[in-house]
Design an enzyme around this catalytic site. Structure first.
Site, PDB file in Angstrom:
ATOM      1  N   SER A 209     -19.065  -2.191   4.533  1.00 61.63           N
ATOM      2  CA  SER A 209     -18.692  -1.191   3.690  1.00 61.63           C
ATOM      3  C   SER A 209     -17.931  -1.752   2.402  1.00 61.63           C
ATOM      4  O   SER A 209     -17.491  -0.864   1.380  1.00 61.63           O
ATOM      5  CB  SER A 209     -17.779  -0.338   4.448  1.00 61.63           C
ATOM      6  OG  SER A 209     -16.542  -1.005   4.838  1.00 61.63           O
TER       7      SER A 209
ATOM      8  N   LYS B   2     -16.962   9.602   9.348  1.00 57.48           N
ATOM      9  CA  LYS B   2     -17.264   9.421   7.975  1.00 57.48           C
ATOM     10  C   LYS B   2     -18.380  10.351   7.492  1.00 57.48           C
ATOM     11  O   LYS B   2     -18.202  11.456   7.161  1.00 57.48           O
ATOM     12  CB  LYS B   2     -17.846   7.902   7.848  1.00 57.48           C
ATOM     13  CG  LYS B   2     -16.786   6.772   8.152  1.00 57.48           C
ATOM     14  CD  LYS B   2     -17.121   5.709   7.753  1.00 57.48           C
ATOM     15  CE  LYS B   2     -15.794   4.658   7.944  1.00 57.48           C
ATOM     16  NZ  LYS B   2     -14.983   4.766   8.956  1.00 57.48           N
TER      17      LYS B   2
ATOM     18  N   THR C 122      -6.615  10.330  26.102  1.00 52.85           N
ATOM     19  CA  THR C 122      -6.996  11.779  26.215  1.00 52.85           C
ATOM     20  C   THR C 122      -8.311  11.970  25.316  1.00 52.85           C
ATOM     21  O   THR C 122      -8.545  11.353  24.418  1.00 52.85           O
ATOM     22  CB  THR C 122      -5.956  12.629  25.591  1.00 52.85           C
ATOM     23  OG1 THR C 122      -4.711  12.474  26.417  1.00 52.85           O
ATOM     24  CG2 THR C 122      -6.165  14.186  25.598  1.00 52.85           C
TER      25      THR C 122
ATOM     26  N   SER D 269     -20.985 -13.234  16.381  1.00 53.78           N
ATOM     27  CA  SER D 269     -20.466 -12.247  15.601  1.00 53.78           C
ATOM     28  C   SER D 269     -20.369 -12.618  13.954  1.00 53.78           C
ATOM     29  O   SER D 269     -20.202 -13.804  13.748  1.00 53.78           O
ATOM     30  CB  SER D 269     -19.116 -11.894  15.740  1.00 53.78           C
ATOM     31  OG  SER D 269     -18.420 -11.155  14.900  1.00 53.78           O
TER      32      SER D 269
ATOM     33  N   ARG E 238       0.891  -1.031  -0.093  1.00 47.16           N
ATOM     34  CA  ARG E 238       0.051  -0.219   0.050  1.00 47.16           C
ATOM     35  C   ARG E 238       0.953   1.259   0.080  1.00 47.16           C
ATOM     36  O   ARG E 238       1.890   1.272   0.802  1.00 47.16           O
ATOM     37  CB  ARG E 238      -1.005  -0.142   1.240  1.00 47.16           C
ATOM     38  CG  ARG E 238      -1.698  -1.343   1.280  1.00 47.16           C
ATOM     39  CD  ARG E 238      -2.826  -1.440   2.387  1.00 47.16           C
ATOM     40  NE  ARG E 238      -3.515  -2.370   2.386  1.00 47.16           N
ATOM     41  CZ  ARG E 238      -4.690  -2.593   3.094  1.00 47.16           C
ATOM     42  NH1 ARG E 238      -5.411  -1.657   3.398  1.00 47.16           N
ATOM     43  NH2 ARG E 238      -5.416  -3.641   2.950  1.00 47.16           N
TER      44      ARG E 238
ATOM     45  N   THR F 224      -8.064  -6.381   3.715  1.00 52.43           N
ATOM     46  CA  THR F 224      -9.299  -5.672   3.757  1.00 52.43           C
ATOM     47  C   THR F 224     -10.493  -6.513   3.233  1.00 52.43           C
ATOM     48  O   THR F 224     -11.701  -6.653   3.623  1.00 52.43           O
ATOM     49  CB  THR F 224      -9.445  -4.473   3.106  1.00 52.43           C
ATOM     50  OG1 THR F 224      -8.225  -3.680   3.678  1.00 52.43           O
ATOM     51  CG2 THR F 224     -10.523  -3.605   3.328  1.00 52.43           C
TER      52      THR F 224
ATOM     53  N   HIS G 124     -21.121   3.071   8.677  1.00 45.39           N
ATOM     54  CA  HIS G 124     -21.293   3.591   7.177  1.00 45.39           C
ATOM     55  C   HIS G 124     -22.690   3.765   7.023  1.00 45.39           C
ATOM     56  O   HIS G 124     -22.945   3.929   5.791  1.00 45.39           O
ATOM     57  CB  HIS G 124     -20.870   2.303   6.354  1.00 45.39           C
ATOM     58  CG  HIS G 124     -19.189   2.220   6.466  1.00 45.39           C
ATOM     59  ND1 HIS G 124     -18.458   2.764   5.681  1.00 45.39           N
ATOM     60  CD2 HIS G 124     -18.491   1.430   7.154  1.00 45.39           C
ATOM     61  CE1 HIS G 124     -17.398   2.397   5.822  1.00 45.39           C
ATOM     62  NE2 HIS G 124     -17.503   1.465   6.849  1.00 45.39           N
TER      63      HIS G 124
END
Length: 409
Positions: free
Chosen positions: A190, A249, A279, A138, A22, A364, A218
């Protein structure tokens, strides 16, 4: 002694040999002119390009209403939040945003995180602490952040085939009826652009006594009369126990959150390491997200324009025989099926046509399903679409990539 540098080089060479290395695109977005940006190449050359793969789906990151709110917050409160939420980092902007998000989803409360990834990982892993013996069911195509949260919780988990409610029920029926259970799934997936059967999943959850956890990252901003997501569109928002989403998004800023009951929010904020020890978001980001959510609640016309653009691009790609993958959402995935060809087409779109779309490769998506993933927005006009379709038509022929049946190359 071990040659550490050689080990890292070998790891990178492995990725490169598979054609899935990538490269970051060095972009500078143009304020007020979405989706245009300046691309800077590795040798320092600059060119103007149109971005076709942004997750800023509605261009809210360039909305003057959002930008003005962020500038005002900087002028009023400065840059950072100054600490964790527990130690001086809870500003009035955070409190207002959480109230607005809870109202958006029809829930009692909401909790902000620094990203959508963190909200999924922190919440799902923490639920195992709060519910001893928890079993999470899941979907096999859930996002990496959900998978990480479930794995890091180190409790029982069952994976059901993607959007296969019959398989989910088989697993639920086999489970201990007295064990606490949760079904974790997404609304819009997505990479493929498909949408889950939320009412059907809710029905199973009620039948087997499960909590429900849905990732709407999404979908928020883009579906439903007020933009709260697919759950709102389908009329099942009240039936989902925990709604998780992002501010990065369609909302156009940065951050993540859950919206749920006040008891669940209170427990997660008290036990989740990913919330306690980081934070909090800068006030300007919270202010910008707040302004964006308020705006999206009132502008259904933006969602209608967005859906039209997505439908039009799918139709035009199909008309020239491009293999648009089945998608009932705003995602427009075009199958290439090879990582090398995927990158070649992406590179040529950028260098020859001024069009930026990132190749989507393994991990991905599964190997053999490499694709270009287009996300048209209301700001992508007909001229931009003409240029894109013409470029894709030429490159598909040039690279000899398979088209759909019945359409000449």
């Amino acid at each position: 002694m071990m040659d550490y540098k050689a080990a890292f080089r070998a790891a990178i060479e492995q990725v490169k040999s598979e054609g899935r290395y990538r490269v970051f695109a060095d972009l500078k977005r143009h304020r007020g002119n979405f989706p245009m940006a300046t691309f800077t190449s590795e040798n320092g050359d600059e060119s103007e390009i149109a971005v076709w793969c942004s997750n800023d789906y509605l261009g809210q990151g360039q909305n003057p209403v959002v930008l003005d709110a962020m500038h005002e917050a900087i002028d009023e409160a400065g840059a950072g939040a100054g600490g964790t939420r527990n130690i001086s980092g809870t500003t009035h902007y955070h409190v207002e945003l959480e109230r607005e998000l809870a109202d958006w989803h029809g829930k009692e409360s909401a909790l902000l995180f620094t990203s959508g990834y963190v909200s999924n990982e922190a919440t799902l892993s923490t639920l195992y602490k709060i519910l001893p013996g928890l079993i999470i069911f899941s979907d096999e195509l859930n996002h990496n952040s959900m998978i990480s949260g479930i794995r890091n919780g180190k409790g029982a988990r069952k994976i059901f085939r993607h959007n296969d409610l019959a398989h989910l029920e088989e697993l639920l029926a086999e489970a201990d009826p007295d064990a606490p259970k949760l079904i974790a799934f997404e609304s819009v997936y997505s990479m493929d652009g498909d949408i889950s059967d939320i009412p059907g999943t809710v029905a199973l959850a009620k039948k087997y006594g499960c909590l429900t956890y849905i990732d709407e990252v999404h979908a928020v901003g883009m579906y439903g009369e007020r933009g709260a997501g697919v759950c709102q569109r389908d009329g099942v928002m009240a039936d989902i126990d925990i709604i998780e989403a992002t501010l990065g998004k369609a909302i156009g800023v940065m951050g993540g959150y859950i919206a749920t009951s006040s008891e669940i929010v209170d427990a997660i904020r008290s036990y989740a390491d990913g919330f306690i020890f980081t934070t909090s978001l800068p006030p300007a980001l919270a202010a910008g997200a707040l302004a964006s959510v308020k705006y999206l609640k009132e502008h259904n016309d933006l969602r209608e324009a967005h859906q039209e653009r997505a439908a039009t691009l799918k139709r035009r790609f199909r008309e020239i025989g491009l293999p648009v993958m089945p998608s009932v959402s705003h995602i427009v995935p075009v199958l290439v099926g090879d990582p090398v060809h995927c990158k070649i087409i992406s590179d040529m779109l950028m260098t020859d046509y001024g069009i930026y779309v990132q190749p989507i490769n393994y991990p991905t998506v599964p190997k053999g399903t490499e694709r270009l993933r287009f996300t048209p927005s209301p700001s992508h006009d007909d001229d931009m679409m003409d240029r894109l379709v013409d470029a894709m038509d030429k490159l598909w022929t040039h690279c000899n990539v398979k088209r759909m049946r019945g359409v000449a190359a």
